[in-house]
Motif scaffolding. Structure first.
Motif, short mmCIF file in Angstrom:
data_model
loop_
_atom_site.label_atom_id
_atom_site.label_comp_id
_atom_site.label_asym_id
_atom_site.label_seq_id
_atom_site.Cartn_x
_atom_site.Cartn_y
_atom_site.Cartn_z
N TYR A 553 0.83 -1.21 0.00
CA TYR A 553 0.00 0.00 0.00
C TYR A 553 0.87 1.26 0.00
CZ TYR A 553 -3.59 -3.38 1.35
OH TYR A 553 -4.42 -4.45 1.39
N ALA A 554 1.96 1.22 0.77
CA ALA A 554 2.86 2.38 0.78
C ALA A 554 3.48 2.59 -0.59
CB ALA A 554 3.96 2.18 1.85
N VAL A 555 3.94 1.48 -1.20
CA VAL A 555 4.52 1.59 -2.54
C VAL A 555 3.48 2.11 -3.53
CG1 VAL A 555 5.46 0.25 -4.46
CG2 VAL A 555 6.25 -0.18 -2.12
N ALA A 556 2.25 1.66 -3.39
CA ALA A 556 1.19 2.13 -4.29
C ALA A 556 0.97 3.64 -4.13
CB ALA A 556 -0.10 1.37 -4.03
N VAL A 557 0.91 4.11 -2.89
CA VAL A 557 0.71 5.54 -2.65
C VAL A 557 1.88 6.34 -3.23
CG1 VAL A 557 0.60 7.31 -0.86
CG2 VAL A 557 -0.74 5.22 -0.62
N ILE A 558 3.11 5.89 -2.95
CA ILE A 558 4.29 6.62 -3.41
C ILE A 558 4.38 6.59 -4.94
CG2 ILE A 558 6.82 6.59 -3.43
CD1 ILE A 558 6.68 5.55 -0.53
N ALA A 559 4.22 5.39 -5.52
CA ALA A 559 4.36 5.27 -6.97
C ALA A 559 3.24 6.02 -7.69
CB ALA A 559 4.33 3.80 -7.37
N LEU A 560 2.02 5.88 -7.21
CA LEU A 560 0.90 6.56 -7.86
C LEU A 560 1.06 8.07 -7.77
CD1 LEU A 560 -1.80 6.25 -9.32
CD2 LEU A 560 -2.93 6.27 -7.08
N GLY A 561 1.40 8.57 -6.57
CA GLY A 561 1.59 10.01 -6.42
C GLY A 561 2.70 10.52 -7.31
N THR A 562 3.82 9.78 -7.36
CA THR A 562 4.96 10.20 -8.18
C THR A 562 4.61 10.16 -9.66
OG1 THR A 562 6.48 9.34 -6.52
CG2 THR A 562 7.36 9.75 -8.71
N LEU A 563 3.98 9.06 -10.10
CA LEU A 563 3.66 8.93 -11.52
C LEU A 563 2.67 10.00 -11.97
CD1 LEU A 563 3.32 5.04 -11.77
CD2 LEU A 563 5.20 6.44 -12.61
#
Length: 753
Positions: A553-563
């Motif tokens: 979930y953390a990776v999803a938040v970070i990756a989605l926000g960054t992308l």
């Protein structure tokens, strides 16, 4: 919106500066109170089995007394004077109000030169005063004439004493790091800008950021625990971002001063370009740090909240306070030498006879023709453009070599083992560390792994407890069980183990004991027995399970926000994906170095520590989140100029070379300054802070060199025009929502992506 804010700061600079001075002064006045609220516990998982076990134990023991451990060492235990001094001190301590119990002194059988004892202090409002009094009285043993001055040492730890040492160390580490790094950072800024005024402005933003950091952490302490490690980590982040943003804005201001008449106009143009980049960078860094909010650990969650707050505070200072300071002091900042630009001039005057025939109308109708500069602009040359073009000649080879280097540095991560470790996290000058070291030297039988603690919802004389005790003793690596403790309907068992608490064998022992949980009522009980396992190893198992479960979930938040944010910034689908992939490489390499040094012990003595065989639980997540945020920071800096040149030229390779030439000096200078700031925390007393400092120093250095100078030009060269491709629906979305820096003249083919 940003232009409105910039104009307000330029028109009312004194008012803006006064408001910020008041805000920063108030932040320091209030925020420094956070040092009295810091906690040393890290790795708690609310709602886990360990947490439930702690609740059961609290029910069994009620309010637990404060336990102090003391060791008197250095002289033979047979020395009559030493025996008399120890006996006298114990008698005095037993008579102190608030002291519940004092054990008899236990002589060391291993060395014969130490006594060990424990003191139990009643909890309550006067407990801290009692602990201090006990500490003072025991230390008076060493001030007498026992075996000669200095022959006897006393160390006391536990309770409020250890908490005070952690808090004092946190303050000391921040002061030491700031004292060491501030002069170096100022000298480097002087070298970069060549003037004291320009060099001092990023430091003023950094001071404002530190004040805001303290205030934000103080606000967090009102609603949750704030770890001692958060002070150094948040301060590193604040100073790093402040230097980054200050350097970018002041550098762009110097460029604009060379071509725009008047300081106010230069400030407004600077904020329309570099200011917008800062806002976008801040949004991206905040999105990355927001990924910490998905973890239930109060420490990580508080770091996420504090990190987002710190980024917001620093960005606000960069886009309001810094323009006001530039409006007041901008005339003292020397512009950069203007790069030759394409000039528009009229052609050479024709012969007089022709002019006479054509008349004034012909002369006024002559076209305006561009004349190229005599010498090439620095964007076409320069060392950074030369690096880009060298990479562009062998992009695939460069990509493979750089990626191989990063992967090689990341190999030690495969050996990563998380743990709380022990008192070795503190410097040798602290009493807590001295008690640990003296125990290992004089009482090796006590220097054993922490036991596995089992809380059972049944009386100690219940057959359920007896049955569980026999089954626990049969678990591999369990060597014994201390006598049952507890009162009433709750019993506490402590199972000793013969392997380190962070080892796989200890983890398996915890899993085996948890598997013994009674799942149905056992006679003579009519309800299922409450059963929970805790202790250092169980806490570690629960923490790792929490990290593993929440990490996606953390990776999803970070990756989605960054992308999403990088897409809105660039209009590209490929560039955000490339940014995430290259940033992961630099983070892996940095964590590999941390494991190699602090866990495996290579060169550990250089950093004032020893081999720990494990990595503190706080290090990987914090290094990963902060390093990723700073990497995206540099990515935004670089892509902003590359895109600007792409829109102006339509030539991908030329845009990459020019963009790297324009930002290479800024990025490498910012990275050097950040490396100095982070390296200052290598002098910290806390080993986790040293590890975080080393990890971030290497991450920034690798990102500014291997990633920005090699991987980015190589990947963008290989991708060519696909760098700027996006499906038609996304292109339309970017047209409506994208917020990118305004570019110069645009060629039609560049706009058609």
């Amino acid at each position: 919106m940003l232009s409105v804010v910039a104009r307000l700061s330029v028109r009312r600079p004194v008012l803006v500066v006064v408001v910020w001075l008041a805000a920063v002064a108030g932040s320091f006045a209030v925020g420094t109170g956070v040092f009295d609220r810091l906690v040393s516990d890290v790795g708690q998982v609310p709602g886990s089995e360990s947490d439930r076990a702690a609740d059961l134990i609290d029910r069994a023991d009620g309010p637990r007394s404060i336990s102090l451990s003391a060791i008197v060492y250095g002289a033979p235990v047979t020395d009559p004077a030493l025996i008399a001094a120890v006996d006298a001190a114990i008698a005095d301590v037993r008579g102190m109000p608030g002291v519940v119990a004092v054990t008899d002194p236990v002589p060391s059988t291993a060395s014969g030169r130490a006594f060990g004892l424990r003191v139990q202090v009643e909890p309550g409002p006067d407990a801290d005063a009692t602990v201090r009094a006990v500490n003072d009285r025991l230390h008076r043993i060493a001030t007498g004439t026992v075996a000669g001055p200095g022959a006897v040492a006393v160390a006391v730890s536990g309770g409020g004493l250890t908490d005070q040492e952690f808090n004092h160390q946190a303050q000391s580490d921040v002061r030491k790091a700031e004292t060491l790094t501030t002069p170096v950072v100022l000298l480097l800024l002087l070298f970069v800008f060549g003037g004291l005024t320009a060099a001092g402005l990023p430091l003023l933003i950094a001071v404002a950021g530190v004040g805001g950091t303290f205030a934000i952490l103080f606000a967090c302490s009102e609603v949750t625990d704030v770890s001692v490690y958060s002070i150094q980590v948040a301060t590193m982040l604040s100073v790093g971002l402040a230097v980054d943003y200050g350097l970018l804005i002041v550098s762009r201001f110097r460029e604009e001063r060379a071509v725009v008449p008047g300081v106010p106009a230069a400030v407004i143009r600077t904020m329309a370009t570099a200011g917008r980049t800062v806002v976008y960078s801040g949004l991206t860094v905040a999105a990355v740090l927001a990924g910490l909010l998905v973890f239930p650990d109060p420490f990580l969650r508080s770091m996420g909240v504090a990190g987002v707050g710190v980024v917001t505070f620093v960005v606000a200072a960069a886009v309001t306070l810094l323009p006001a300071l530039l409006a007041l002091a901008g005339r003292r900042i020397r512009p950069v030498r203007p790069a030759p630009r394409i000039r528009t001039v009229r052609p050479a005057r024709p012969a007089p006879a022709l002019l006479a025939l054509a008349g004034r109308r012909i002369r006024s109708a002559l076209p305006v023709l561009p004349v190229l500069p005599v010498r090439p602009a620095p964007a076409h040359g320069g060392r950074f453009a030369a690096i880009a073009r060298a990479v562009q000649r062998r992009p695939l080879l460069t990509l493979l070599a750089a990626a191989a280097l990063m992967l090689l540095l990341a190999v030690p991560v495969l050996d990563l083992r998380l743990a709380q470790v022990d008192a070795r996290l503190l410097p040798a000058t602290t009493q807590t560390r001295q008690v640990h070291d003296a125990t290992a030297a004089h009482f090796p039988e006590l220097d054993t792994p922490a036991p596995i603690v089992i809380a059972i919802g049944a009386p100690a004389d219940s057959p359920v407890v007896a049955a569980l005790r026999r089954r626990i003793l049969a678990v591999p690596h369990v060597t014994g069980i201390a006598p049952a403790a507890g009162t009433g309907p709750v019993t506490v068992l402590r199972a000793t183990i013969d392997v380190p608490g962070y080892s796989p064998q200890a983890r398996r022992a915890v899993a085996a004991i948890r598997a013994l949980r009674p799942v149905r009522p056992l006679p003579p009980l009519a309800a299922p027995v409450e059963f929970a396992v805790t202790g250092d190893t169980a806490l570690l198992v629960d923490y790792e399970a929490m990290i593993t479960g929440r990490l996606p979930y953390a990776v999803a938040v970070i990756a989605l926000g960054t992308l999403v944010l990088l897409f809105l910034f660039t209009g590209s689908v490929l560039l955000p994906v490339k940014a995430v992939a290259t940033n992961v490489l630099s983070i892996g390499a940095a964590l590999g170095a941390v494991v190699w040094v602090f866990q495996q012990g290579h060169l550990a003595s250089w950093f004032g520590t020893t081999r720990l065989d494990a990595t503190h639980v706080s290090v990987p997540v914090l290094v990963g989140a902060i390093a990723f945020g700073l990497s995206v920071d540099y990515e935004v800096f670089l892509l902003s100029r590359i895109r600007e040149n792409w829109l102006a030229t339509g030539d991908n390779q030329e845009a990459v070379a020019r963009g790297l030439q324009h930002t290479g000096r800024i990025i490498t200078s910012a990275a050097l300054l950040l490396a100095v700031v982070f390296a200052g925390f290598l002098t910290a007393g806390f080993v986790p802070v040293k590890a975080i400092g080393l990890g971030l120093t290497l991450a920034v250095a690798l990102d500014a060199t291997v990633v920005r100078l090699l991987l980015v030009p190589a990947t963008m060269t290989l991708a060519g025009r696909f760098n700027w491709w996006a499906p038609a629906p996304l292109r339309g979305l970017h047209t409506r929502l994208g917020l990118t820096e305004p570019a110069g003249p645009r060629r039609a083919q560049a706009v058609r992506q």
